[in-house]
Design a protein around this motif. Structure first.
Motif, PDB file in Angstrom:
ATOM      1  N   SER A 105       0.832  -1.205   0.000  1.00 31.69           N
ATOM      2  CA  SER A 105       0.000   0.000   0.000  1.00 31.69           C
ATOM      3  C   SER A 105       0.865   1.253   0.000  1.00 31.69           C
ATOM      4  O   SER A 105       0.587   2.221  -0.719  1.00 31.69           O
ATOM      5  CB  SER A 105      -0.932  -0.002   1.216  1.00 31.69           C
ATOM      6  N   SER A 106       1.944   1.251   0.791  1.00 34.99           N
ATOM      7  CA  SER A 106       2.850   2.402   0.808  1.00 34.99           C
ATOM      8  C   SER A 106       3.619   2.514  -0.505  1.00 34.99           C
ATOM      9  O   SER A 106       3.896   3.622  -0.979  1.00 34.99           O
ATOM     10  CB  SER A 106       3.825   2.284   1.981  1.00 34.99           C
ATOM     11  N   VAL A 115       1.294   4.174  -2.952  1.00 35.43           N
ATOM     12  CA  VAL A 115       1.202   5.607  -2.665  1.00 35.43           C
ATOM     13  C   VAL A 115       2.430   6.345  -3.213  1.00 35.43           C
ATOM     14  O   VAL A 115       2.305   7.412  -3.824  1.00 35.43           O
ATOM     15  CB  VAL A 115       1.065   5.846  -1.151  1.00 35.43           C
ATOM     16  N   THR A 116       3.606   5.768  -2.997  1.00 34.58           N
ATOM     17  CA  THR A 116       4.832   6.406  -3.487  1.00 34.58           C
ATOM     18  C   THR A 116       4.852   6.477  -5.006  1.00 34.58           C
ATOM     19  O   THR A 116       5.297   7.480  -5.595  1.00 34.58           O
ATOM     20  CB  THR A 116       6.063   5.632  -2.983  1.00 34.58           C
ATOM     21  N   ILE A 168      -3.219  12.852   0.021  1.00 36.80           N
ATOM     22  CA  ILE A 168      -2.013  12.491  -0.721  1.00 36.80           C
ATOM     23  C   ILE A 168      -1.442  13.696  -1.466  1.00 36.80           C
ATOM     24  O   ILE A 168      -0.231  13.807  -1.658  1.00 36.80           O
ATOM     25  CB  ILE A 168      -2.310  11.327  -1.692  1.00 36.80           C
ATOM     26  N   LYS A 180      -2.340   5.901   3.665  1.00 38.03           N
ATOM     27  CA  LYS A 180      -1.882   6.969   2.775  1.00 38.03           C
ATOM     28  C   LYS A 180      -0.412   7.307   2.985  1.00 38.03           C
ATOM     29  O   LYS A 180       0.106   8.239   2.374  1.00 38.03           O
ATOM     30  CB  LYS A 180      -2.734   8.226   2.993  1.00 38.03           C
ATOM     31  N   PRO A 188       3.554   7.031   2.541  1.00 37.14           N
ATOM     32  CA  PRO A 188       4.424   6.580   1.450  1.00 37.14           C
ATOM     33  C   PRO A 188       5.441   5.553   1.917  1.00 37.14           C
ATOM     34  O   PRO A 188       5.537   5.219   3.106  1.00 37.14           O
ATOM     35  CB  PRO A 188       5.110   7.878   1.010  1.00 37.14           C
TER      36      PRO A 188
END
Length: 297
Positions: free
Chosen positions: A74-75, A78-79, A142, A224, A226
């Motif tokens: 998930s991170s 996001v990144t 984000i 959310k 990163p």
């Protein structure tokens, strides 16, 4: 038949220079080498020291544990979103701003440049910055990792100097054919500046990939966060707690017991690898892209 060139003998100064540079290169390279070695370390063969010259083992358990963690993916996503969106946003406003500021006939050009340079030396402080971000509704959003850091002032100035070196006759010829400023920028200036654009696109990509400061302050939702926040949490977590998590995950995936520093180092390697793979493809543009924009107007 051409005469053979005599080989130049190395002076004592040259030998000393090579030795010193070689030692500095080893000192620079060793931390990366040590990180990789520890990431493959096995729990039952590792020693108490965290400094190694030779691999102690070759085990992928730490990588399997990290890659099996849903929080990692998930991170990571996001990144990826922050990097792609951030590069597009930063390049659009930086190129547009630099191109406009490169025009000496722009009204208020010197005043705008002065205000931009002012931001390089002074800022309002963290509390006013936080209040502004809160008022515009970017808390736990984000976009807070993209919009506030949209422009790097140094990059903008270098881009402006580069656009100033493009001959005026090129644009004047296009305007005689009926082209407007937007058409000239998109169809003429940007295509002939692609190596330069690629260089600063990569610079912005590295900044967005390594983004953690805005996320640390403004992002409270773990979904959310990163990749760098995920990595930070792993590195600062107490060894006993982290090792407990690793062993639990390992048992669920039928893995061997994982050495905590191996898990930490594997996380570092995985987080660095994607952006490092981009460098070889754009490295040839670095020197040309930076130096061509660093010339005084």
């Amino acid at each position: 038949m051409e005469p053979t060139r005599a080989k130049k003998k190395m002076s004592t100064f040259d030998i000393v220079t090579y030795i010193v540079l070689g030692i500095l290169a080893l000192i620079t390279f060793y931390p990366f080498y040590n990180v990789i070695i520890i990431s493959f370390a096995k729990f039952d063969v590792i020693s108490k020291s965290d400094l190694y010259w030779l691999p102690q083992s070759f085990d992928f358990s730490a990588y399997k544990v990290v890659l099996s963690d849903t929080k990692f993916w998930s991170s990571f996503l996001v990144t990826i979103l922050v990097t792609i969106g951030g590069v597009i946003f930063s390049m659009v406003i930086s190129v547009a701003g630099a191109y406009a500021l490169s025009k000496k006939g722009m009204p208020g050009r010197n005043a705008v440049l002065t205000l931009i340079l002012f931001t390089m030396f002074f800022n309002g402080g963290l509390i006013p910055f936080y209040l502004v971000v809160k008022e515009v509704g970017l808390i736990n959003n984000i976009l807070v990792m993209i919009i506030p850091a949209g422009i790097n002032t140094m990059y903008l100035i270098i881009m402006k100097n580069y656009f100033s070196t493009i001959p005026d006759g090129l644009e004047e010829s296009a305007k005689l054919d009926g082209a407007n400023d937007m058409y000239i920028l998109l169809k003429i200036i940007i295509p002939i500046s692609m190596p330069f654009m690629a260089t600063f696109g990569l610079f912005y990509a590295v900044e967005r990939w390594n983004e953690w400061w805005h996320a640390l302050i403004f992002i409270s939702d773990a979904d959310k966060a990163p990749l760098q926040i995920y990595l930070r949490n792993i590195l600062i977590t107490a060894s006993s707690s982290l090792n407990s998590i690793a062993m639990t995950m390992a048992e669920q995936k039928n893995l061997t017991k994982v050495y905590t520093p191996s898990l930490q180092m594997a996380s570092i390697v995985i987080s660095c690898l994607p952006i490092m793979l981009v460098y070889p493809f754009l490295q040839k543009h670095f020197a040309k892209g930076v130096l061509v924009g660093s010339m005084k107007e």
